[in-house]
Motif scaffolding. Sequence first.
Motif, PDB file in Angstrom:
ATOM      1  N   PRO A 261     -12.829 -10.707   4.313  1.00  0.00           N
ATOM      2  CA  PRO A 261     -11.728 -10.400   3.373  1.00  0.00           C
ATOM      3  C   PRO A 261     -10.380 -10.294   4.063  1.00  0.00           C
ATOM      4  O   PRO A 261      -9.382 -10.841   3.577  1.00  0.00           O
ATOM      5  CB  PRO A 261     -12.165  -9.062   2.764  1.00  0.00           C
ATOM      6  CG  PRO A 261     -13.645  -9.053   2.880  1.00  0.00           C
ATOM      7  CD  PRO A 261     -13.942  -9.746   4.167  1.00  0.00           C
ATOM      8  N   TYR A 262     -10.331  -9.616   5.204  1.00  0.00           N
ATOM      9  CA  TYR A 262      -9.055  -9.436   5.905  1.00  0.00           C
ATOM     10  C   TYR A 262      -8.489 -10.767   6.393  1.00  0.00           C
ATOM     11  O   TYR A 262      -7.309 -11.084   6.179  1.00  0.00           O
ATOM     12  CB  TYR A 262      -9.249  -8.484   7.088  1.00  0.00           C
ATOM     13  CG  TYR A 262      -8.011  -8.324   7.945  1.00  0.00           C
ATOM     14  CD1 TYR A 262      -6.971  -7.498   7.547  1.00  0.00           C
ATOM     15  CD2 TYR A 262      -7.898  -9.009   9.149  1.00  0.00           C
ATOM     16  CE1 TYR A 262      -5.830  -7.358   8.329  1.00  0.00           C
ATOM     17  CE2 TYR A 262      -6.764  -8.877   9.936  1.00  0.00           C
ATOM     18  CZ  TYR A 262      -5.733  -8.045   9.528  1.00  0.00           C
ATOM     19  OH  TYR A 262      -4.611  -7.924  10.302  1.00  0.00           O
ATOM     20  N   MET A 273       2.117  -5.652   2.178  1.00  0.00           N
ATOM     21  CA  MET A 273       2.759  -4.604   2.959  1.00  0.00           C
ATOM     22  C   MET A 273       1.720  -3.831   3.763  1.00  0.00           C
ATOM     23  O   MET A 273       0.600  -3.595   3.312  1.00  0.00           O
ATOM     24  CB  MET A 273       3.527  -3.641   2.046  1.00  0.00           C
ATOM     25  CG  MET A 273       4.733  -4.256   1.363  1.00  0.00           C
ATOM     26  SD  MET A 273       5.585  -3.041   0.345  1.00  0.00           S
ATOM     27  CE  MET A 273       6.060  -1.846   1.601  1.00  0.00           C
ATOM     28  N   VAL A 274       2.115  -3.407   4.997  1.00  0.00           N
ATOM     29  CA  VAL A 274       1.202  -2.685   5.874  1.00  0.00           C
ATOM     30  C   VAL A 274       0.698  -1.406   5.221  1.00  0.00           C
ATOM     31  O   VAL A 274      -0.464  -1.036   5.344  1.00  0.00           O
ATOM     32  CB  VAL A 274       1.903  -2.367   7.221  1.00  0.00           C
ATOM     33  CG1 VAL A 274       1.030  -1.468   8.082  1.00  0.00           C
ATOM     34  CG2 VAL A 274       2.232  -3.646   7.958  1.00  0.00           C
ATOM     35  N   SER A 275       1.579  -0.715   4.508  1.00  0.00           N
ATOM     36  CA  SER A 275       1.222   0.576   3.918  1.00  0.00           C
ATOM     37  C   SER A 275       0.607   0.454   2.532  1.00  0.00           C
ATOM     38  O   SER A 275       0.311   1.465   1.899  1.00  0.00           O
ATOM     39  CB  SER A 275       2.462   1.481   3.852  1.00  0.00           C
ATOM     40  OG  SER A 275       3.474   0.878   3.052  1.00  0.00           O
ATOM     41  N   THR A 278      -4.039  -2.166  -0.688  1.00  0.00           N
ATOM     42  CA  THR A 278      -4.856  -3.357  -0.430  1.00  0.00           C
ATOM     43  C   THR A 278      -5.032  -3.597   1.057  1.00  0.00           C
ATOM     44  O   THR A 278      -6.145  -3.843   1.539  1.00  0.00           O
ATOM     45  CB  THR A 278      -4.217  -4.596  -1.085  1.00  0.00           C
ATOM     46  OG1 THR A 278      -4.085  -4.384  -2.487  1.00  0.00           O
ATOM     47  CG2 THR A 278      -5.059  -5.834  -0.824  1.00  0.00           C
ATOM     48  N   ASN A 279      -3.944  -3.525   1.806  1.00  0.00           N
ATOM     49  CA  ASN A 279      -4.014  -3.748   3.247  1.00  0.00           C
ATOM     50  C   ASN A 279      -4.823  -2.659   3.931  1.00  0.00           C
ATOM     51  O   ASN A 279      -5.603  -2.942   4.863  1.00  0.00           O
ATOM     52  CB  ASN A 279      -2.606  -3.792   3.845  1.00  0.00           C
ATOM     53  CG  ASN A 279      -2.623  -4.181   5.306  1.00  0.00           C
ATOM     54  OD1 ASN A 279      -2.887  -5.317   5.665  1.00  0.00           O
ATOM     55  ND2 ASN A 279      -2.349  -3.216   6.167  1.00  0.00           N
ATOM     56  N   ILE A 280      -4.667  -1.415   3.492  1.00  0.00           N
ATOM     57  CA  ILE A 280      -5.430  -0.309   4.066  1.00  0.00           C
ATOM     58  C   ILE A 280      -6.922  -0.546   3.883  1.00  0.00           C
ATOM     59  O   ILE A 280      -7.723  -0.364   4.803  1.00  0.00           O
ATOM     60  CB  ILE A 280      -5.011   1.024   3.423  1.00  0.00           C
ATOM     61  CG1 ILE A 280      -3.557   1.352   3.789  1.00  0.00           C
ATOM     62  CG2 ILE A 280      -5.933   2.155   3.876  1.00  0.00           C
ATOM     63  CD1 ILE A 280      -2.983   2.502   3.000  1.00  0.00           C
TER      64      ILE A 280
END
Length: 330
Positions: A261-262, A273-275, A278-280
């Motif tokens: 997925p990543y 966005m890093v924060s 979804t990214n987390i």
Amino acid sequence: METQEEAELCFPQLLNISCKKNTRPQSESMLIYVLIFVISLLTVILNLLVIVCISHFRKLHTPTNLLLLSLAVSDFLVGLFVMPFQILLIEPCWLLGDLVCVLFYFFAFVITGASVVNMVQISVDRYVAICDPLHYSTKITQKRVRICVLLCWIYYVFYSFIILTENLKRPGRYNSCYGECVINVIGAVDIVMSFILPVSTIVILYLRVFVVAVSQARAMRSHITAVKLQSSVTVTVKKSELKAARTLGVVVAVFLMCYCPYYCVSFSGSDIMVSSSTNIFLVFLAYSNSCLNPVIYAFFYPWFRKSVKLIVTFKILQPQSCDTNISEKM
């Protein structure tokens, strides 16, 4: 008195260049922190058990277990260092400065990369053991394994340095405002070196192991009327090989579920966005592989369960406990 605009800034004293705070609901933040804490704690404990088991008991000092030890060390560092620091990246503001930001990514690249390469080395070890068992003891020796492990870590130190060279030369050069922690790497190169090549290697080796296991199982069935002694020996070998094939299958499946997925999102070029939540989720899904590795590689072995019992009952503190006979059978 602080104005509302200043209150929304990471660094109110830097009015013109400070990033703005990106707050999220408190319930969402608490859920994220609890999940990070639980996964990080489990990763540290499970991999520490593997490290203690293999390091303490001399009967476990085999080439395969040395690879497991290296993998456990890298996964242990993921849980101890990478996961906790990831909390700072999902906070609205990065407060540790540009140099610490780049150094964090540098060590994260080294640790997670070494974990993936260690998994490839274990796949190679199992491939030789199953597909060329007669020459395994001469091809896979402890000395060669130590050299391979050392080269694995050295390789990813140089790889991380090269891929982050521009960021290390001038930390913070890619930040749009003060309070960000942003780096820039050549995405295509990182995807190929950190995902496509390792995954391709593991899958190819596993398919080869599967083909050998299936062909030998068919040979066993076709010679079912052979001499009983020969048949009993054959059955033992085939069961061991089939179990190793199934274990590798679990390894491949879990690795792909955690990392696909990543890297698929990264490969698609989507801007996340890093924060962002979804990214987390994608990042910690990949990191969770370090928590699952000791379950896959170690919990499947009876010697690990026996070793853990000796550890939790403090019997390893007894004299000569390192010479305890720990069964290596799968």
